[in-house]
Scaffold this motif. Structure first.
Motif, PDB file in Angstrom:
ATOM      1  N   THR A   5      28.859   1.394  -0.560  1.00 25.32           N
ATOM      2  CA  THR A   5      28.279   0.042  -0.640  1.00 25.32           C
ATOM      3  C   THR A   5      26.870   0.002  -0.050  1.00 25.32           C
ATOM      4  O   THR A   5      26.249  -1.064  -0.049  1.00 25.32           O
ATOM      5  CB  THR A   5      29.161  -0.972   0.109  1.00 25.32           C
ATOM      6  OG1 THR A   5      29.244  -0.589   1.499  1.00 25.32           O
ATOM      7  CG2 THR A   5      30.560  -1.029  -0.483  1.00 25.32           C
ATOM      8  N   LEU A   6      26.372   1.134   0.444  1.00 22.88           N
ATOM      9  CA  LEU A   6      25.057   1.126   1.089  1.00 22.88           C
ATOM     10  C   LEU A   6      23.965   0.720   0.106  1.00 22.88           C
ATOM     11  O   LEU A   6      23.170  -0.187   0.380  1.00 22.88           O
ATOM     12  CB  LEU A   6      24.745   2.501   1.677  1.00 22.88           C
ATOM     13  CG  LEU A   6      23.360   2.637   2.325  1.00 22.88           C
ATOM     14  CD1 LEU A   6      23.202   1.663   3.471  1.00 22.88           C
ATOM     15  CD2 LEU A   6      23.133   4.083   2.802  1.00 22.88           C
ATOM     16  N   GLY A   7      23.910   1.377  -1.067  1.00 20.29           N
ATOM     17  CA  GLY A   7      22.883   1.049  -2.053  1.00 20.29           C
ATOM     18  C   GLY A   7      22.973  -0.388  -2.527  1.00 20.29           C
ATOM     19  O   GLY A   7      21.980  -1.133  -2.461  1.00 20.29           O
ATOM     20  N   PRO A   8      24.133  -0.850  -3.008  1.00 14.58           N
ATOM     21  CA  PRO A   8      24.259  -2.251  -3.410  1.00 14.58           C
ATOM     22  C   PRO A   8      23.969  -3.227  -2.272  1.00 14.58           C
ATOM     23  O   PRO A   8      23.371  -4.286  -2.482  1.00 14.58           O
ATOM     24  CB  PRO A   8      25.724  -2.352  -3.855  1.00 14.58           C
ATOM     25  CG  PRO A   8      26.084  -0.979  -4.279  1.00 14.58           C
ATOM     26  CD  PRO A   8      25.336  -0.067  -3.353  1.00 14.58           C
ATOM     27  N   GLY A   9      24.369  -2.872  -1.042  1.00 19.89           N
ATOM     28  CA  GLY A   9      24.097  -3.754   0.097  1.00 19.89           C
ATOM     29  C   GLY A   9      22.604  -3.917   0.340  1.00 19.89           C
ATOM     30  O   GLY A   9      22.119  -5.020   0.634  1.00 19.89           O
ATOM     31  N   LEU A  10      21.862  -2.838   0.222  1.00 18.95           N
ATOM     32  CA  LEU A  10      20.408  -2.916   0.388  1.00 18.95           C
ATOM     33  C   LEU A  10      19.771  -3.729  -0.738  1.00 18.95           C
ATOM     34  O   LEU A  10      18.799  -4.458  -0.513  1.00 18.95           O
ATOM     35  CB  LEU A  10      19.814  -1.510   0.438  1.00 18.95           C
ATOM     36  CG  LEU A  10      20.190  -0.679   1.672  1.00 18.95           C
ATOM     37  CD1 LEU A  10      19.625   0.730   1.567  1.00 18.95           C
ATOM     38  CD2 LEU A  10      19.696  -1.358   2.949  1.00 18.95           C
ATOM     39  N   VAL A  11      20.311  -3.623  -1.955  1.00 14.10           N
ATOM     40  CA  VAL A  11      19.795  -4.421  -3.072  1.00 14.10           C
ATOM     41  C   VAL A  11      20.043  -5.905  -2.821  1.00 14.10           C
ATOM     42  O   VAL A  11      19.168  -6.751  -3.063  1.00 14.10           O
ATOM     43  CB  VAL A  11      20.432  -3.983  -4.408  1.00 14.10           C
ATOM     44  CG1 VAL A  11      20.003  -4.920  -5.542  1.00 14.10           C
ATOM     45  CG2 VAL A  11      20.031  -2.560  -4.738  1.00 14.10           C
ATOM     46  N   VAL A  12      21.237  -6.241  -2.321  1.00 16.31           N
ATOM     47  CA  VAL A  12      21.534  -7.648  -1.999  1.00 16.31           C
ATOM     48  C   VAL A  12      20.566  -8.160  -0.934  1.00 16.31           C
ATOM     49  O   VAL A  12      20.015  -9.262  -1.048  1.00 16.31           O
ATOM     50  CB  VAL A  12      22.992  -7.807  -1.525  1.00 16.31           C
ATOM     51  CG1 VAL A  12      23.235  -9.230  -1.010  1.00 16.31           C
ATOM     52  CG2 VAL A  12      23.959  -7.501  -2.645  1.00 16.31           C
ATOM     53  N   GLY A  13      20.337  -7.346   0.100  1.00 17.74           N
ATOM     54  CA  GLY A  13      19.383  -7.743   1.132  1.00 17.74           C
ATOM     55  C   GLY A  13      17.991  -7.954   0.571  1.00 17.74           C
ATOM     56  O   GLY A  13      17.314  -8.939   0.892  1.00 17.74           O
ATOM     57  N   ALA A  14      17.550  -7.036  -0.295  1.00 15.81           N
ATOM     58  CA  ALA A  14      16.224  -7.165  -0.912  1.00 15.81           C
ATOM     59  C   ALA A  14      16.155  -8.380  -1.813  1.00 15.81           C
ATOM     60  O   ALA A  14      15.117  -9.066  -1.887  1.00 15.81           O
ATOM     61  CB  ALA A  14      15.905  -5.899  -1.703  1.00 15.81           C
ATOM     62  N   MET A  15      17.248  -8.689  -2.512  1.00 11.08           N
ATOM     63  CA  MET A  15      17.278  -9.855  -3.389  1.00 11.08           C
ATOM     64  C   MET A  15      17.144 -11.150  -2.584  1.00 11.08           C
ATOM     65  O   MET A  15      16.441 -12.084  -2.983  1.00 11.08           O
ATOM     66  CB  MET A  15      18.586  -9.856  -4.176  1.00 11.08           C
ATOM     67  CG  MET A  15      18.690 -10.979  -5.193  1.00 11.08           C
ATOM     68  SD  MET A  15      19.734 -12.318  -4.603  1.00 11.08           S
ATOM     69  CE  MET A  15      20.304 -12.964  -6.172  1.00 11.08           C
ATOM     70  N   ILE A  16      17.797 -11.202  -1.418  1.00  8.30           N
ATOM     71  CA  ILE A  16      17.694 -12.391  -0.576  1.00  8.30           C
ATOM     72  C   ILE A  16      16.283 -12.507  -0.003  1.00  8.30           C
ATOM     73  O   ILE A  16      15.723 -13.604   0.086  1.00  8.30           O
ATOM     74  CB  ILE A  16      18.754 -12.348   0.535  1.00  8.30           C
ATOM     75  CG1 ILE A  16      20.157 -12.383  -0.080  1.00  8.30           C
ATOM     76  CG2 ILE A  16      18.584 -13.520   1.491  1.00  8.30           C
ATOM     77  CD1 ILE A  16      21.276 -12.187   0.921  1.00  8.30           C
TER      78      ILE A  16
END
Length: 407
Positions: free
Chosen positions: A256-267
């Motif tokens: 989930t590290l990659g998707p988690g970083l994408v979610v953070g970047a999206m926010i």
């Protein structure tokens, strides 16, 4: 009075406004890190305590409930007393239970109580901060000021995921919670030592809530816009990580590290959207930016569930654009509220807006989940687009009211 004295006074006021904006935004940033730090370490907490999905959701929801319980009283206090003191107490009260969570929480009961207390006090930061800035910034530049402030909320939300995710690589979840909580303890001395109340601030000397607000049709239309904006925004944020984890672009990584970083970047991209929305609304009008933002997000929400097979780079790029347009209408809506209600009731008006708006965040993720069970993401994301369409309907009502008032 000489021209030099006038210029000096104007420059001094500009510098003071900038300082107030920086300090108030910093206070919000440090407090918002606490808002989302539990979400960022949720998988580790679930494993450590053996929580069911319902129990984990209860701990998360307790923070939201605390916020909703306290938001109207917090707005009223910011109208009646100094917003600086409300912010100082709110930030400190948010930090202490969160640090206690990191040290003492050992199960669902204590965790729920402590998260509820943090949510209760964070209500004393967000809306009172908007009230404080509306005192200092005139309408002609208020949109960009509130855009930066609300954008800080998005920045803190995104970086909360990023910081906690990174911290988990080198420390346990308790230290990650503590590291993202301790900064809020510095808010009170920062705000109280480096800012003052606006010289022309108006106080609400009434002892109760101003019920006349609920007869203001333009204000009620703005609340409708904000409510449906939040329906869409928080529906996306609640389910985006799960969607990305299941896409071919990320499923191969089994992390989930990659998707988690994408979610953070999206926010974080949402923070850019807030700043842009506030800045452009000062120039071309609040209703126009509201229509552009909600119209764009409607289209993306309607089709986003069909984009799971995109290449990784394209999917990430579309997700970041999605985050930007989802937030484009937030700052103009809150700015509009400060302009259509009496100055002495701005805090109360913003708190009711926030109460109604955040109430929808409890419902939309559930509706999304029901649609997901029946038809997958291709059906679930359009439930969020429907909310944005309702928001556009309220923009139409608001635009009509504004045009009638200007005639």
């Amino acid at each position: 009075m000489s021209v030099e004295c006038v210029d000096e006074g104007g420059h001094q006021q500009t510098r003071e406004r900038r300082r107030v904006l920086v300090v108030t935004s910093t206070a919000l940033f440090l407090s918002v890190l606490i808002w989302f730090n539990y979400s960022a370490v949720l998988p580790q907490v679930v494993d450590a305590w053996g929580l069911s999905g319902m129990q984990a959701g209860l701990v998360f929801g307790a923070f939201q409930v605390g916020y909703l319980v306290a938001i109207v009283p917090a707005g009223w206090l910011a109208d009646r007393y100094s917003p600086r003191w409300v912010i100082a107490v709110g930030a400190t009260g948010t930090a202490v239970p969160s640090l206690a969570f990191a040290v003492f929480a050992d199960g669902v009961f204590l965790a729920t109580v402590l998260r509820f207390c943090s949510g209760l006090f964070v209500a004393g930061v967000y809306v009172p901060g908007m009230r404080f800035l509306s005192d200092w910034f005139p309408e002609r530049i208020r949109g960009r000021a509130l855009g930066i402030y609300i954008g800080t909320f998005e920045l803190g939300s995104g970086l909360s995921f990023v910081f906690a995710t990174a911290a988990l690589e080198v420390m346990n979840w308790r230290l990650a919670i503590a590291a993202t909580s301790v900064g809020a303890l510095f808010v009170a001395p920062l705000v109280l030592a480096s800012t003052r109340d606006a010289p022309d601030r108006t106080h609400d000397h009434r002892t109760g809530f101003d019920w006349a607000l609920l007869r203001n049709r333009t204000y009620l239309a703005a609340i409708g816009i904000y409510a449906w904006h939040n329906w869409e925004l928080f529906g996306v944020r609640s389910w985006l990580l799960a969607f990305l984890v299941a896409t071919p672009a990320f499923v191969v990584s089994d992390s989930t590290l990659g998707p988690g970083l994408v979610v953070g970047a999206m926010i974080i991209a949402g923070g850019v959207g807030n700043v842009a929305g506030g800045w452009f609304s000062d120039r071309i009008g609040r209703p126009q930016i509201l229509a552009i933002g909600l119209g764009s997000s409607t289209v993306l929400s309607a089709v986003f569930g069909l984009l799971d097979n995109l290449p990784t780079a394209v999917l990430v790029a579309v997700t970041l654009v999605y985050g930007l347009v989802l937030a484009l209408d937030s700052a103009p809506t809150s700015t509009l509220v400060t302009e259509v209600v009496p100055d002495e009731a701005v805090g109360s008006a913003l708190s009711v807006q926030s109460l109604v708006g955040f109430s929808t965040t409890i419902v939309s993720p559930v509706v999304f989940g029901l649609a997901l069970d029946r038809g997958g993401y291709a059906i679930a994301f359009p439930t969020l687009a429907l909310g944005a369409l309702f928001g556009l309907a309220f923009v139409g009502i608001l635009s009509w009211d504004v045009s009638q008032q200007s005639d």
